[in-house]
Design an enzyme around this catalytic site. Structure first.
Site, PDB file in Angstrom:
ATOM      1  N   GLN A   1      -5.116   3.844  -6.797  1.00 56.06           N
ATOM      2  CA  GLN A   1      -6.320   3.941  -5.981  1.00 56.06           C
ATOM      3  C   GLN A   1      -7.296   4.898  -6.657  1.00 56.06           C
ATOM      4  OE1 GLN A   1      -4.484   4.849  -2.163  1.00 56.06           O
ATOM      5  NE2 GLN A   1      -6.465   4.669  -1.221  1.00 56.06           N
TER       6      GLN A   1
ATOM      7  N   GLY B   1       0.086   4.601  -0.972  1.00 55.67           N
ATOM      8  CA  GLY B   1      -0.672   5.812  -1.280  1.00 55.67           C
ATOM      9  C   GLY B   1      -0.332   7.016  -0.413  1.00 55.67           C
TER      10      GLY B   1
ATOM     11  N   GLY C   1      -8.994   5.561   1.298  1.00 50.95           N
ATOM     12  CA  GLY C   1      -8.608   4.510   2.253  1.00 50.95           C
ATOM     13  C   GLY C   1      -8.201   3.237   1.525  1.00 50.95           C
TER      14      GLY C   1
ATOM     15  N   LYS D   1       6.084   5.248  11.666  1.00 59.26           N
ATOM     16  CA  LYS D   1       5.124   6.344  11.513  1.00 59.26           C
ATOM     17  C   LYS D   1       5.731   7.685  11.934  1.00 59.26           C
ATOM     18  CE  LYS D   1       1.681   3.519  10.494  1.00 59.26           C
ATOM     19  NZ  LYS D   1       1.274   3.400   9.079  1.00 59.26           N
TER      20      LYS D   1
ATOM     21  N   ILE E   1       3.504  -0.224   3.196  1.00 56.62           N
ATOM     22  CA  ILE E   1       4.922  -0.184   2.796  1.00 56.62           C
ATOM     23  C   ILE E   1       5.809   0.311   3.940  1.00 56.62           C
ATOM     24  CG2 ILE E   1       4.980   2.152   1.791  1.00 56.62           C
ATOM     25  CD1 ILE E   1       6.563   0.552  -0.597  1.00 56.62           C
ATOM     26  N   ASP E   2       5.217   1.000   4.934  1.00 52.20           N
ATOM     27  CA  ASP E   2       6.046   1.489   6.050  1.00 52.20           C
ATOM     28  C   ASP E   2       6.136   0.492   7.209  1.00 52.20           C
ATOM     29  OD1 ASP E   2       3.576   1.712   7.276  1.00 52.20           O
ATOM     30  OD2 ASP E   2       3.640   3.884   7.513  1.00 52.20           O
TER      31      ASP E   2
ATOM     32  N   LEU F   1       0.871  -1.175   0.000  1.00 50.72           N
ATOM     33  CA  LEU F   1       0.000   0.000   0.000  1.00 50.72           C
ATOM     34  C   LEU F   1       0.913   1.231   0.000  1.00 50.72           C
ATOM     35  CD1 LEU F   1      -2.498  -1.331   2.700  1.00 50.72           C
ATOM     36  CD2 LEU F   1      -2.749  -1.429   0.206  1.00 50.72           C
TER      37      LEU F   1
END
Length: 508
Positions: A190, A115, A222, A396, A252-253, A113
């Site tokens: 997306q 985005g 989302g 994060k 991805i993080d 993911l």
């Protein structure tokens, strides 16, 4: 905070009220249809056709948003999942691996993911392009991991990136550098949905373009959008034709989300009638994870329960580690054929998350979103696997970045593993203050990353810098009050220390 939709009526509508509400709903849907058609009229060609497809998904979401009455879960109906529906990872791995790991891997596609932007860490562009370790970005590490698998087992595991309109252009530019790597990389986008005015419930944008002020009127809805976008892109069918059966999806993080051969083997070795179509990796909650979504049994199906769905008077119960012991890591293994079936049957029913935002000009808008894990209830023989905490290593904040850049982890073929020199498997609790929020500021404040092998807890607040070869052990708290500055000298060893006041080291 995101809220799950409670619809237009909180009570049970009766007689004339129900009729009035139905008229209101129809009026809102008709007005929305008119506005979307107007937006489509502001563009031509490919952009118009892509937006038309996006608007079909948005219209369906908007229709469901208007229909829903009351909270999306009834608390009394929530049950603990049956024992066999969440398996311990040890039980899965105890079965060992098959002789031909390559056969399993050739059925797999890795989906990341991609985005999100790096704005929360003070970076421009896609978050996946932030350097996290030895000049390697999240994307570099992902490519290295998959290339290592393909070389080791002589396989062809492709990487698929789900980009958003925020990240697509920058990501595609950077992908050229991987042309000589042994990984096929595909991308799809997306959807792009219109933000709607909180009062009128109509789009705030007047033009399909993303230029100037118009850009504020759009959002990626989302990661629950993956199913429709993947299907609409044509890539899903293409991969099925190539003999692929499962996708492994993760953020991805999350640096802990590497391909796990034991989970993959468990998936592909199920007998045909009992094929598991969806696996959610969960892990034990700690006090830091009390807001994470959890698995429950609801109406006879496994279901993801998010904090935003919980009635206010049950939030404390939801956060309790004793009742809800696990949370969703967002590492998911999903059957491609099942996604195709559910999309074609229009049977993908995901709870709507209503995300309120305020635009730069002060206008209040709402975004209608969905979450990828919420689809678990739609798939057959869905399963939770309680995995080790090491499979959940999200970055994060710069506090997380400090952990993964330190000697707590070693890097091998793109994968981070906890150093064997660390005596206990838990990661230290690190809390860096606002002076460290942006990656650039954070990097300036550390001449080198401290030795943290024996650290339990670190809190840093205020104007603090670290010299080279600093060692931190036990609990270390460093607080520079407003106007003060603390320079931790090169070679310092701080063990169970509180440092406060003013400590400046000046060049002589």
């Amino acid at each position: 905070m995101a809220l799950y939709v409670e619809g237009l009526s909180k009570g049970v509508a009766k007689g004339g009220m129900a009729q009035f509400q139905e008229m209101m709903r129809q009026q809102l849907e008709s007005s929305m249809h008119t506005e979307l058609e107007k937006l489509l009229g502001t563009s031509t060609g490919a952009e118009k056709e892509v937006s038309r497809k996006d608007f079909e998904g948005f219209t369906n979401l908007f229709h469901r948003f208007l229909q829903v009455k009351g909270p999306s879960v009834e608390w009394v109906k929530i049950q603990r999942p049956p024992e066999d529906s969440i398996q311990p990872y040890d039980k899965i791995s105890a079965r060992g691996l098959p002789d031909s790991v390559a056969n399993c891997l050739n059925k797999l596609v890795v989906v990341k993911l991609n985005g999100g932007l790096g704005t929360s860490m003070g970076c421009k562009g896609p978050k996946s392009l932030i350097s996290v370790r030895n000049e390697n970005t999240f994307l570099d590490l992902t490519v290295q991991q998959i290339e290592h698998l393909n070389k080791t087992y002589n396989t062809d595991v492709p990487l698929v990136l789900m980009n958003s309109f925020n990240t697509d252009e920058d990501t595609k530019k950077i992908l050229q550098k991987y042309t000589h790597h042994r990984v096929k990389i595909h991308t799809f986008n997306q959807s792009r949905y219109p933000r709607i005015n909180k009062e009128s419930l109509l789009p705030v944008s007047t033009h399909l373009s993303m230029n100037g002020q118009s850009a504020e009127g759009w959002y990626p809805p989302g990661h629950g959008d993956i199913y429709a976008s993947f299907y609409n892109s044509g890539l899903l069918d293409q991969l099925i034709e190539q003999g692929k059966e499962y996708i492994f999806v993760s953020n991805i993080d999350n640096l802990g989300a590497t391909v796990d051969l034991h989970i993959l083997h468990h998936l592909v070795s199920q007998p045909n009638g009992k094929r598991c179509e969806f696996i959610m990796e969960v892990t034990d909650k700690t006090r830091a994870d009390v807001k994470g979504g959890t698995l429950i049994q609801y109406d006879g199906k496994l279901r993801l329960l998010e904090i935003a769905q919980v009635p206010k008077d049950h939030v404390d119960e939801f956060k309790s580690v004793s009742k809800f012991k696990i949370f969703n890591t967002n590492n998911l293994w999903i059957s491609l054929a099942a996604i195709k079936r559910l999309q074609e049957q229009k049977a993908m029913d995901l709870e709507i998350i209503v995300n309120p935002k305020t635009l730069d000009g002060g206008q209040n808008v709402i975004q209608l979103e969905t979450a990828v894990g919420a689809a678990i209830k739609c798939f057959d023989n869905a399963l939770g696997i309680n995995v080790p905490r090491s499979r959940f290593l999200p970055v994060k904040t710069t506090s997380d970045l400090l952990l993964v850049m330190s000697n707590l982890y070693s890097l091998d073929a793109g994968s981070l593993t906890m150093s064997p020199k660390r005596e206990f498997p838990t990661t230290p609790h690190v809390k860096l203050g606002s002076s460290f929020t942006k990656v650039q500021e954070y990097l300036i404040r550390f001449e080198s990353i401290p030795d943290m092998l024996e650290l339990d807890h670190l809190t840093v607040s205020g104007d603090v810098t670290f010299g080279k070869n600093v060692s931190l052990k036990g609990t270390v708290i460093i607080i520079a009050n407003h106007g003060d500055r603390i320079d931790i000298p090169a070679g310092s060893m701080l063990e169970n220390k509180i440092v406060s006041g003013n400590l400046r080291i000046m060049d002589h």
